[in-house]
Design a protein around this motif. Structure first.
Motif, PDB file in Angstrom:
ATOM      1  N   LEU A 137      17.678 150.925 -50.914  1.00 30.06           N
ATOM      2  CA  LEU A 137      16.937 150.636 -49.840  1.00 30.06           C
ATOM      3  C   LEU A 137      16.679 152.078 -48.962  1.00 30.06           C
ATOM      4  CD1 LEU A 137      18.905 147.656 -48.373  1.00 30.06           C
ATOM      5  CD2 LEU A 137      16.891 147.444 -49.725  1.00 30.06           C
ATOM      6  N   ASN A 138      15.351 152.048 -48.517  1.00 32.24           N
ATOM      7  CA  ASN A 138      15.122 153.218 -47.633  1.00 32.24           C
ATOM      8  C   ASN A 138      15.610 153.028 -46.227  1.00 32.24           C
ATOM      9  OD1 ASN A 138      12.772 152.172 -46.198  1.00 32.24           O
ATOM     10  ND2 ASN A 138      11.666 152.636 -48.105  1.00 32.24           N
ATOM     11  N   GLU A 139      15.293 153.946 -45.529  1.00 35.95           N
ATOM     12  CA  GLU A 139      15.808 153.896 -44.011  1.00 35.95           C
ATOM     13  C   GLU A 139      14.870 152.840 -43.043  1.00 35.95           C
ATOM     14  OE1 GLU A 139      18.306 155.165 -40.564  1.00 35.95           O
ATOM     15  OE2 GLU A 139      18.458 155.616 -42.876  1.00 35.95           O
ATOM     16  N   ASN A 140      13.661 152.792 -43.321  1.00 36.58           N
ATOM     17  CA  ASN A 140      12.721 151.932 -42.904  1.00 36.58           C
ATOM     18  C   ASN A 140      13.348 150.458 -42.983  1.00 36.58           C
ATOM     19  OD1 ASN A 140      11.400 153.817 -41.435  1.00 36.58           O
ATOM     20  ND2 ASN A 140       9.850 153.863 -42.973  1.00 36.58           N
ATOM     21  N   GLU A 141      13.576 150.298 -44.585  1.00 35.31           N
ATOM     22  CA  GLU A 141      13.960 148.825 -44.709  1.00 35.31           C
ATOM     23  C   GLU A 141      15.140 148.548 -44.423  1.00 35.31           C
ATOM     24  OE1 GLU A 141      12.257 148.250 -49.509  1.00 35.31           O
ATOM     25  OE2 GLU A 141      13.647 149.765 -49.064  1.00 35.31           O
ATOM     26  N   ILE A 142      16.132 149.266 -44.126  1.00 34.02           N
ATOM     27  CA  ILE A 142      17.535 149.003 -43.864  1.00 34.02           C
ATOM     28  C   ILE A 142      17.361 148.650 -42.080  1.00 34.02           C
ATOM     29  CG2 ILE A 142      19.756 150.074 -42.723  1.00 34.02           C
ATOM     30  CD1 ILE A 142      19.600 151.691 -45.569  1.00 34.02           C
ATOM     31  N   LEU A 143      16.716 149.468 -41.484  1.00 33.94           N
ATOM     32  CA  LEU A 143      16.380 149.291 -39.896  1.00 33.94           C
ATOM     33  C   LEU A 143      15.640 147.730 -39.699  1.00 33.94           C
ATOM     34  CD1 LEU A 143      15.880 153.046 -38.756  1.00 33.94           C
ATOM     35  CD2 LEU A 143      17.831 151.730 -38.666  1.00 33.94           C
ATOM     36  N   SER A 144      14.923 147.684 -40.837  1.00 27.95           N
ATOM     37  CA  SER A 144      14.003 146.668 -40.410  1.00 27.95           C
ATOM     38  C   SER A 144      14.948 145.286 -40.620  1.00 27.95           C
ATOM     39  CB  SER A 144      12.847 146.547 -41.618  1.00 27.95           C
ATOM     40  OG  SER A 144      12.216 145.207 -41.609  1.00 27.95           O
ATOM     41  N   TYR A 145      15.851 145.171 -41.613  1.00 26.41           N
ATOM     42  CA  TYR A 145      16.839 143.996 -41.859  1.00 26.41           C
ATOM     43  C   TYR A 145      17.636 143.957 -40.656  1.00 26.41           C
ATOM     44  CZ  TYR A 145      15.305 143.861 -46.744  1.00 26.41           C
ATOM     45  OH  TYR A 145      14.639 143.878 -47.924  1.00 26.41           O
ATOM     46  N   ILE A 146      18.270 145.259 -40.216  1.00 19.56           N
ATOM     47  CA  ILE A 146      19.023 145.248 -39.037  1.00 19.56           C
ATOM     48  C   ILE A 146      18.307 144.603 -37.640  1.00 19.56           C
ATOM     49  CG2 ILE A 146      20.327 146.648 -37.336  1.00 19.56           C
ATOM     50  CD1 ILE A 146      21.007 148.560 -39.848  1.00 19.56           C
ATOM     51  N   ASN A 147      17.029 145.171 -37.487  1.00 16.95           N
ATOM     52  CA  ASN A 147      16.335 144.354 -36.490  1.00 16.95           C
ATOM     53  C   ASN A 147      16.217 142.982 -36.463  1.00 16.95           C
ATOM     54  OD1 ASN A 147      15.962 146.793 -34.854  1.00 16.95           O
ATOM     55  ND2 ASN A 147      14.264 147.396 -36.025  1.00 16.95           N
ATOM     56  N   GLU A 148      16.039 142.540 -37.669  1.00 16.83           N
ATOM     57  CA  GLU A 148      15.908 140.972 -37.960  1.00 16.83           C
ATOM     58  C   GLU A 148      17.141 140.309 -37.492  1.00 16.83           C
ATOM     59  OE1 GLU A 148      14.247 138.214 -41.347  1.00 16.83           O
ATOM     60  OE2 GLU A 148      14.039 140.300 -41.605  1.00 16.83           O
ATOM     61  N   VAL A 149      18.082 140.732 -38.129  1.00 20.27           N
ATOM     62  CA  VAL A 149      19.379 140.142 -38.003  1.00 20.27           C
ATOM     63  C   VAL A 149      19.788 140.233 -36.742  1.00 20.27           C
ATOM     64  CG1 VAL A 149      21.068 141.908 -38.683  1.00 20.27           C
ATOM     65  CG2 VAL A 149      21.554 139.817 -39.190  1.00 20.27           C
ATOM     66  N   ASN A 150      19.495 141.466 -35.885  1.00 18.58           N
ATOM     67  CA  ASN A 150      20.179 141.559 -34.442  1.00 18.58           C
ATOM     68  C   ASN A 150      19.484 140.405 -33.614  1.00 18.58           C
ATOM     69  OD1 ASN A 150      22.037 143.621 -34.085  1.00 18.58           O
ATOM     70  ND2 ASN A 150      20.517 145.290 -34.279  1.00 18.58           N
ATOM     71  N   LEU A 151      18.254 139.984 -33.882  1.00 19.58           N
ATOM     72  CA  LEU A 151      17.444 138.958 -33.305  1.00 19.58           C
ATOM     73  C   LEU A 151      18.087 137.651 -33.268  1.00 19.58           C
ATOM     74  CD1 LEU A 151      13.697 139.756 -34.075  1.00 19.58           C
ATOM     75  CD2 LEU A 151      15.014 140.369 -31.990  1.00 19.58           C
ATOM     76  N   LEU A 152      19.027 137.555 -34.316  1.00 18.32           N
ATOM     77  CA  LEU A 152      19.854 136.167 -34.662  1.00 18.32           C
ATOM     78  C   LEU A 152      21.125 136.160 -33.630  1.00 18.32           C
ATOM     79  CD1 LEU A 152      19.765 136.018 -38.455  1.00 18.32           C
ATOM     80  CD2 LEU A 152      18.532 134.576 -37.099  1.00 18.32           C
ATOM     81  N   LEU A 153      21.353 137.225 -33.257  1.00 22.93           N
ATOM     82  CA  LEU A 153      22.644 137.298 -32.091  1.00 22.93           C
ATOM     83  C   LEU A 153      22.414 136.297 -31.037  1.00 22.93           C
ATOM     84  CD1 LEU A 153      23.454 141.042 -31.984  1.00 22.93           C
ATOM     85  CD2 LEU A 153      24.728 139.263 -33.168  1.00 22.93           C
ATOM     86  N   LYS A 154      21.374 135.966 -30.512  1.00 24.76           N
ATOM     87  CA  LYS A 154      21.081 134.906 -29.470  1.00 24.76           C
ATOM     88  C   LYS A 154      21.530 133.589 -29.867  1.00 24.76           C
ATOM     89  CE  LYS A 154      16.373 134.649 -29.675  1.00 24.76           C
ATOM     90  NZ  LYS A 154      16.005 135.104 -31.179  1.00 24.76           N
ATOM     91  N   ASN A 155      21.182 133.272 -31.159  1.00 30.24           N
ATOM     92  CA  ASN A 155      21.607 132.022 -31.531  1.00 30.24           C
ATOM     93  C   ASN A 155      22.847 131.724 -32.018  1.00 30.24           C
ATOM     94  OD1 ASN A 155      18.665 131.863 -31.522  1.00 30.24           O
ATOM     95  ND2 ASN A 155      18.531 132.271 -33.782  1.00 30.24           N
ATOM     96  N   ALA A 156      23.722 132.631 -31.979  1.00 28.01           N
ATOM     97  CA  ALA A 156      25.146 132.323 -32.175  1.00 28.01           C
ATOM     98  C   ALA A 156      25.875 131.324 -31.115  1.00 28.01           C
ATOM     99  CB  ALA A 156      26.067 133.798 -32.184  1.00 28.01           C
ATOM    100  N   TYR A 157      26.650 130.384 -31.741  1.00 32.81           N
ATOM    101  CA  TYR A 157      27.167 129.405 -30.627  1.00 32.81           C
ATOM    102  C   TYR A 157      28.727 129.906 -30.406  1.00 32.81           C
ATOM    103  CZ  TYR A 157      29.252 125.090 -28.862  1.00 32.81           C
ATOM    104  OH  TYR A 157      29.821 124.221 -28.171  1.00 32.81           O
ATOM    105  N   VAL A 158      28.792 130.852 -29.333  1.00 31.21           N
ATOM    106  CA  VAL A 158      30.368 131.411 -29.015  1.00 31.21           C
ATOM    107  C   VAL A 158      30.809 131.171 -27.613  1.00 31.21           C
ATOM    108  CG1 VAL A 158      29.632 133.220 -30.860  1.00 31.21           C
ATOM    109  CG2 VAL A 158      28.986 133.422 -28.726  1.00 31.21           C
TER     110      VAL A 158
END
Length: 136
Positions: free
Chosen positions: A3-24
């Motif tokens: 994976l290149n740096e842009n792909e990695i950061l794109s995946y991280i940005n996508e998963v960071n958006l999910l944090l608000k959906n956690a039931y904690v």
């Protein structure tokens, strides 16, 4: 796979958006995971807590069980993030479940909400692990 740096950061940005959906409601510690399977399909998961803490499911296992439901055989990439100062690390139970569906080529990206990350292999996360190969 690499994976290149842009792909990695794109995946991280996508998963960071999910944090608000956690039931904690108990720990206030959201975790999110994004899994890309051997077919290139994406599967997402967040942690879901329960008043009976033993029934809580971690984001990683949530994403993996969702992927299994949709016919995943192997994890190609797994990205895990949390509201932590350093890249988050999966618990022991999640490491064993990740191991079940990983191989030496699986890319595991441990990240945080600030896009800081570390790439790890399953061998680094769970050295001398127990797996199906041990049963043969």
């Amino acid at each position: 796979m690499s994976l290149n740096e842009n792909e990695i950061l794109s995946y991280i940005n996508e998963v960071n958006l999910l944090l608000k959906n956690a039931y904690v409601p108990y720990s206030q510690f959201p975790v999110a995971a994004l899994l890309i399977d051997d077919n290139g399909c994406k599967h997402k998961g967040v942690n879901v807590e329960n008043a009976s803490f033993g029934l809580t499911i971690c984001a990683e296992r949530n994403a993996i069980t969702t992927a299994i439901t949709e016919n995943m055989k192997k994890i190609k990439v797994l990205v895990i993030t949390g509201n932590t100062p350093e890249p988050i690390s999966p618990c022991g139970a999640c490491r064993q479940v990740i191991r079940e569906f990983s191989d030496k080529d699986t890319i595991i990206i441990l990240a945080n909400k600030d896009n800081k990350y570390k790439i790890a292999s399953i061998e680094e996360l769970l050295p001398y692990s127990f797996s199906a190969e041990n049963l043969e």
